[in-house]
Scaffold this motif. Structure first.
Motif, PDB file in Angstrom:
ATOM      1  N   PHE A  34       0.836  -1.197   0.000  1.00  0.00           N
ATOM      2  CA  PHE A  34       0.000   0.000   0.000  1.00  0.00           C
ATOM      3  C   PHE A  34       0.875   1.252   0.000  1.00  0.00           C
ATOM      4  CE2 PHE A  34      -2.944   3.011   2.261  1.00  0.00           C
ATOM      5  CZ  PHE A  34      -3.841   3.143   1.216  1.00  0.00           C
ATOM      6  N   PHE A  35       1.960   1.220   0.780  1.00  0.00           N
ATOM      7  CA  PHE A  35       2.892   2.345   0.805  1.00  0.00           C
ATOM      8  C   PHE A  35       3.471   2.582  -0.594  1.00  0.00           C
ATOM      9  CE2 PHE A  35       7.133   4.136   1.163  1.00  0.00           C
ATOM     10  CZ  PHE A  35       6.958   5.179   2.058  1.00  0.00           C
ATOM     11  N   MET A  36       3.822   1.504  -1.277  1.00  0.00           N
ATOM     12  CA  MET A  36       4.466   1.619  -2.582  1.00  0.00           C
ATOM     13  C   MET A  36       3.537   2.249  -3.612  1.00  0.00           C
ATOM     14  SD  MET A  36       6.477  -1.380  -4.666  1.00  0.00           S
ATOM     15  CE  MET A  36       4.988  -2.380  -4.850  1.00  0.00           C
ATOM     16  N   ILE A  37       2.271   1.812  -3.668  1.00  0.00           N
ATOM     17  CA  ILE A  37       1.375   2.367  -4.692  1.00  0.00           C
ATOM     18  C   ILE A  37       0.984   3.805  -4.367  1.00  0.00           C
ATOM     19  CG2 ILE A  37       0.526   0.086  -5.364  1.00  0.00           C
ATOM     20  CD1 ILE A  37      -2.065   0.696  -3.880  1.00  0.00           C
ATOM     21  N   CYS A  38       0.925   4.158  -3.067  1.00  0.00           N
ATOM     22  CA  CYS A  38       0.650   5.552  -2.697  1.00  0.00           C
ATOM     23  C   CYS A  38       1.843   6.435  -3.025  1.00  0.00           C
ATOM     24  CB  CYS A  38       0.322   5.648  -1.209  1.00  0.00           C
ATOM     25  SG  CYS A  38      -1.259   4.929  -0.736  1.00  0.00           S
ATOM     26  N   LEU A  39       3.045   5.914  -2.790  1.00  0.00           N
ATOM     27  CA  LEU A  39       4.257   6.671  -3.078  1.00  0.00           C
ATOM     28  C   LEU A  39       4.352   6.995  -4.565  1.00  0.00           C
ATOM     29  CD1 LEU A  39       6.964   7.598  -1.616  1.00  0.00           C
ATOM     30  CD2 LEU A  39       7.963   5.549  -2.614  1.00  0.00           C
ATOM     31  N   ASP A  40       3.988   6.028  -5.421  1.00  0.00           N
ATOM     32  CA  ASP A  40       4.126   6.239  -6.865  1.00  0.00           C
ATOM     33  C   ASP A  40       3.157   7.274  -7.404  1.00  0.00           C
ATOM     34  OD1 ASP A  40       5.617   4.001  -9.031  1.00  0.00           O
ATOM     35  OD2 ASP A  40       6.004   3.967  -6.891  1.00  0.00           O
ATOM     36  N   ALA A  41       2.163   7.654  -6.619  1.00  0.00           N
ATOM     37  CA  ALA A  41       1.245   8.705  -7.051  1.00  0.00           C
ATOM     38  C   ALA A  41       1.893  10.087  -6.950  1.00  0.00           C
ATOM     39  CB  ALA A  41      -0.031   8.669  -6.224  1.00  0.00           C
ATOM     40  N   THR A  42       2.919  10.245  -6.090  1.00  0.00           N
ATOM     41  CA  THR A  42       3.504  11.571  -5.854  1.00  0.00           C
ATOM     42  C   THR A  42       4.995  11.646  -6.154  1.00  0.00           C
ATOM     43  OG1 THR A  42       3.894  11.005  -3.518  1.00  0.00           O
ATOM     44  CG2 THR A  42       1.813  12.084  -4.051  1.00  0.00           C
ATOM     45  N   VAL A  43       5.684  10.507  -6.160  1.00  0.00           N
ATOM     46  CA  VAL A  43       7.142  10.534  -6.252  1.00  0.00           C
ATOM     47  C   VAL A  43       7.629  11.045  -7.601  1.00  0.00           C
ATOM     48  CG1 VAL A  43       7.465   8.181  -7.141  1.00  0.00           C
ATOM     49  CG2 VAL A  43       9.187   9.164  -5.612  1.00  0.00           C
ATOM     50  N   VAL A  44       6.799  10.923  -8.641  1.00  0.00           N
ATOM     51  CA  VAL A  44       7.225  11.313  -9.995  1.00  0.00           C
ATOM     52  C   VAL A  44       7.304  12.825 -10.161  1.00  0.00           C
ATOM     53  CG1 VAL A  44       6.624  11.146 -12.459  1.00  0.00           C
ATOM     54  CG2 VAL A  44       6.328   9.178 -10.971  1.00  0.00           C
ATOM     55  N   ASN A  45       6.555  13.582  -9.336  1.00  0.00           N
ATOM     56  CA  ASN A  45       6.509  15.037  -9.506  1.00  0.00           C
ATOM     57  C   ASN A  45       7.899  15.663  -9.540  1.00  0.00           C
ATOM     58  OD1 ASN A  45       3.715  15.201  -9.614  1.00  0.00           O
ATOM     59  ND2 ASN A  45       3.514  15.281  -7.398  1.00  0.00           N
ATOM     60  N   VAL A  46       8.766  15.218  -8.628  1.00  0.00           N
ATOM     61  CA  VAL A  46      10.093  15.801  -8.523  1.00  0.00           C
ATOM     62  C   VAL A  46      10.948  15.451  -9.748  1.00  0.00           C
ATOM     63  CG1 VAL A  46      12.171  15.883  -7.079  1.00  0.00           C
ATOM     64  CG2 VAL A  46       9.942  15.665  -6.025  1.00  0.00           C
ATOM     65  N   ALA A  47      10.628  14.319 -10.399  1.00  0.00           N
ATOM     66  CA  ALA A  47      11.459  13.823 -11.498  1.00  0.00           C
ATOM     67  C   ALA A  47      11.067  14.388 -12.860  1.00  0.00           C
ATOM     68  CB  ALA A  47      11.380  12.295 -11.549  1.00  0.00           C
ATOM     69  N   VAL A  48      10.014  15.193 -12.936  1.00  0.00           N
ATOM     70  CA  VAL A  48       9.519  15.665 -14.235  1.00  0.00           C
ATOM     71  C   VAL A  48      10.591  16.391 -15.056  1.00  0.00           C
ATOM     72  CG1 VAL A  48       7.942  17.334 -15.317  1.00  0.00           C
ATOM     73  CG2 VAL A  48       7.069  15.668 -13.667  1.00  0.00           C
ATOM     74  N   PRO A  49      11.353  17.335 -14.483  1.00  0.00           N
ATOM     75  CA  PRO A  49      12.387  17.996 -15.305  1.00  0.00           C
ATOM     76  C   PRO A  49      13.421  17.010 -15.848  1.00  0.00           C
ATOM     77  CG  PRO A  49      11.970  19.242 -13.300  1.00  0.00           C
ATOM     78  CD  PRO A  49      11.256  17.935 -13.141  1.00  0.00           C
ATOM     79  N   ASP A  50      13.843  16.044 -15.019  1.00  0.00           N
ATOM     80  CA  ASP A  50      14.844  15.058 -15.458  1.00  0.00           C
ATOM     81  C   ASP A  50      14.278  14.153 -16.557  1.00  0.00           C
ATOM     82  OD1 ASP A  50      17.491  14.178 -15.103  1.00  0.00           O
ATOM     83  OD2 ASP A  50      16.809  12.405 -14.020  1.00  0.00           O
ATOM     84  N   ILE A  51      13.003  13.777 -16.439  1.00  0.00           N
ATOM     85  CA  ILE A  51      12.361  12.946 -17.465  1.00  0.00           C
ATOM     86  C   ILE A  51      12.299  13.701 -18.793  1.00  0.00           C
ATOM     87  CG2 ILE A  51      10.146  11.929 -18.167  1.00  0.00           C
ATOM     88  CD1 ILE A  51       9.686  11.204 -15.218  1.00  0.00           C
ATOM     89  N   ARG A  52      11.950  14.970 -18.759  1.00  0.00           N
ATOM     90  CA  ARG A  52      11.863  15.764 -19.987  1.00  0.00           C
ATOM     91  C   ARG A  52      13.218  15.863 -20.669  1.00  0.00           C
ATOM     92  NH1 ARG A  52       9.041  21.390 -19.637  1.00  0.00           N
ATOM     93  NH2 ARG A  52       9.220  21.074 -21.888  1.00  0.00           N
ATOM     94  N   THR A  53      14.272  16.094 -19.882  1.00  0.00           N
ATOM     95  CA  THR A  53      15.611  16.218 -20.463  1.00  0.00           C
ATOM     96  C   THR A  53      16.095  14.893 -21.033  1.00  0.00           C
ATOM     97  OG1 THR A  53      16.155  17.958 -18.870  1.00  0.00           O
ATOM     98  CG2 THR A  53      17.992  16.868 -19.962  1.00  0.00           C
ATOM     99  N   SER A  54      15.887  13.809 -20.278  1.00  0.00           N
ATOM    100  CA  SER A  54      16.397  12.499 -20.677  1.00  0.00           C
ATOM    101  C   SER A  54      15.690  11.945 -21.911  1.00  0.00           C
ATOM    102  CB  SER A  54      16.254  11.512 -19.516  1.00  0.00           C
ATOM    103  OG  SER A  54      16.587  10.203 -19.900  1.00  0.00           O
ATOM    104  N   LEU A  55      14.369  12.094 -21.972  1.00  0.00           N
ATOM    105  CA  LEU A  55      13.590  11.485 -23.048  1.00  0.00           C
ATOM    106  C   LEU A  55      13.201  12.489 -24.135  1.00  0.00           C
ATOM    107  CD1 LEU A  55      11.190   9.149 -21.014  1.00  0.00           C
ATOM    108  CD2 LEU A  55      13.383   8.582 -22.084  1.00  0.00           C
ATOM    109  N   GLY A  56      13.570  13.752 -23.953  1.00  0.00           N
ATOM    110  CA  GLY A  56      13.162  14.767 -24.919  1.00  0.00           C
ATOM    111  C   GLY A  56      11.656  14.937 -24.952  1.00  0.00           C
ATOM    112  N   ALA A  57      11.020  14.808 -23.793  1.00  0.00           N
ATOM    113  CA  ALA A  57       9.563  14.851 -23.711  1.00  0.00           C
ATOM    114  C   ALA A  57       9.058  16.290 -23.636  1.00  0.00           C
ATOM    115  CB  ALA A  57       9.090  14.082 -22.480  1.00  0.00           C
ATOM    116  N   SER A  58       7.869  16.502 -24.178  1.00  0.00           N
ATOM    117  CA  SER A  58       7.221  17.805 -24.047  1.00  0.00           C
ATOM    118  C   SER A  58       6.618  17.937 -22.655  1.00  0.00           C
ATOM    119  CB  SER A  58       6.114  17.949 -25.099  1.00  0.00           C
ATOM    120  OG  SER A  58       5.061  17.024 -24.824  1.00  0.00           O
TER     121      SER A  58
END
Length: 478
Positions: A34-58
């Motif tokens: 339960f902790f893991m699925i709740c964490l995955d709802a919010t943990v990605v927010n911080v990674a958005v800039p890195d994801i955009r740079t790495s994958l060339g995402a809009s």
């Protein structure tokens, strides 16, 4: 010798009844996942800039990495609850967890934004299989007089995941890059699967349940259209999506499908996906509505607050995320205490106190916001809100399930979780609209206007607590 024989007989009774020898150990096994699925709802927010740079995402791609998870998590919850009723919650839980681990690996290895979004969709679908089973298994594992304490632990885990999301995400992105936020799920998920397989009871319902195929189709179409329309309305300026398809037409289609779904559930006398007799129970109806109001308030509180702290007050994303850690840490502590107290005190009074504190905390935030305010000045209001969040979660779940028959627990868990997810989507969308309305032409006035919505939602939750009937409480055995 007699003591040995009695111990053996006790264990055999536990096995035959589908209860493990240690319900507490089984509870902790549930909480890992339960902790893991709740964490995955919010943990990605911080990674958005890195994801955009790495994958060339809009930016739109990056937004959909989060939105897809939320959408695919919310839509199948009612169905997932009924699958637990039909096949047994342990079986569905383990299949969902295995799928979640596999999807996490696919996310970590994604070579492009489109693959990442697709893998996040599978993550959301499998998380939806997990969530209702955790609540249903807790209801099955613990008798009424001990259930509140167990639900308190469950609620505390959800609060801890919300607190840990920004911090864990920031640390993993800094040390391993964005792929690390998904790779961490592999050892945690495998450990959770092994402990759950060993410790959870293999309880199954006494009769075979039918699947309501028309109900599944109508509810899935309706919820997908509704959640998509609410979440994506701002991105499309509440206008055209493609060709003749507009956000208003998608929302109208969703409402129509759900209206036909409710009609069909009334007509289907064999075994509907959503037994409407659930809502004949005043406490369940009040708790489900209050849960939706709580989801709307939480979805509406943090979006404008996080934007204000960064854009108006100049705090970094990591500092902004860290500022909520004391709030959610206190929330987790209070959730556990509230769960324990709801075994011997009135859960509706505890929930009402929580809503009242949330109203006070959020209202004081609105009053304090101005250009020069410091984060430390806002901290007391955040801490009061944290106490309120902790006092609401476990007592609401206790109100929702305490007086229901066993055959309805899976459906009830799905509906209860669905209302919270839909409320969160509505809250985020509503505050987004208010923020973009640019009321008063300043960041402060726009944020204050946006925060009025969560206060209104919390007032609805408080009213629901007043409507609920007092539930009998009994002293814990021993």
């Amino acid at each position: 010798m007699p003591r040995t024989r009695l111990t053996l007989q006790h264990r055999l009774r536990n096995i035959s009844s589908g209860r493990p020898a240690s319900p507490q150990a089984a509870l902790y096994a549930l909480c890992v996942s339960f902790f893991m699925i709740c964490l995955d709802a919010t943990v990605v927010n911080v990674a958005v800039p890195d994801i955009r740079t790495s994958l060339g995402a809009s930016l739109n791609d990056a937004v959909w990495v989060n939105s897809t998870y939320a959408l695919c998590y919310a839509v199948p919850l009612i169905l997932a609850g009924r699958l637990g009723d039909r096949y047994g919650p342990k079986r569905v839980f383990l299949k969902g967890l295995a799928g979640f681990i596999t999807a996490s690996l696919a996310c970590a290895l994604a070579p492009s934004a489109s693959v990442l979004i697709a893998a996040r969709a599978v993550q959301g679908l499998t998380a939806a299989l997990i969530a209702p089973q955790t609540m249903a298994l807790i209801v099955h594992l613990f008798p009424d007089e001990r259930r509140g304490r167990a639900l308190g632990v469950w609620g505390a885990v959800g609060g801890a995941a919300m607190a840990a999301g920004p911090v864990i995400g920031g640390l993993l992105v800094a040390s391993t890059g964005w792929r690390g936020i998904f790779l961490i799920n592999l050892p945690v998920g495998v450990a959770g699967w092994i402990t759950a397989a060993r410790l959870l009871p293999g309880w199954r319902p006494g009769k075979e349940h039918r699947l309501d195929l028309w109900g599944i189709a109508l509810s899935s179409l309706g919820l997908t259209a509704l959640v998509f329309g609410v979440q994506s309305g701002e991105a499309y300026n509440w206008a055209t999506v493609a060709g003749p398809v507009t956000i208003p037409s998608i929302l109208a289609f969703g409402v129509l499908c759900l209206a036909v779904f409710i009609w069909w559930q009334h007509r289907n006398t064999r075994e509907p996906l959503l037994p409407l007799r659930l809502f004949h129970n005043r406490n369940f109806s009040a708790a489900a509505t209050a849960g939706g109001a709580m989801g709307a308030a939480m979805g509406g509180l943090f979006l404008p607050l996080m934007i204000y702290l960064q854009n108006a007050l100049g705090y970094s994303p990591l500092a902004t995320g860290a500022a909520t850690v004391p709030m959610f840490a206190l929330s987790s502590l209070c959730a556990r205490l509230a769960g324990k107290q709801s075994d011997t005190a009135s859960p509706r009074m505890l929930a009402a106190l929580g809503f009242a504190l949330l109203i006070a905390g959020t209202g004081s935030l609105v009053a304090q916001l101005h250009t020069g305010v410091s984060l430390w000045a806002l901290m007391p209001s955040l801490l009061v809100s944290g106490i309120g969040i902790g006092l609401v979660s476990a007592p609401l779940a206790s109100i929702a399930t305490r007086s229901l028959e066993t055959a309805l627990i899976g459906a009830a868990s799905g509906v209860f979780n669905t209302t919270r997810q839909l409320g969160g989507a509505l809250g985020s969308a509503a505050t987004g609209v208010l923020l973009q309305a640019d009321i008063g032409n300043t960041a402060t006035s726009a944020t204050q206007a946006a925060l009025v919505f969560p206060v209104a939602a919390l007032l609805v939750g408080l009213a629901c607590c007043a409507v609920a009937r007092p539930t009998a409480v009994t002293a814990p055995a021993g």
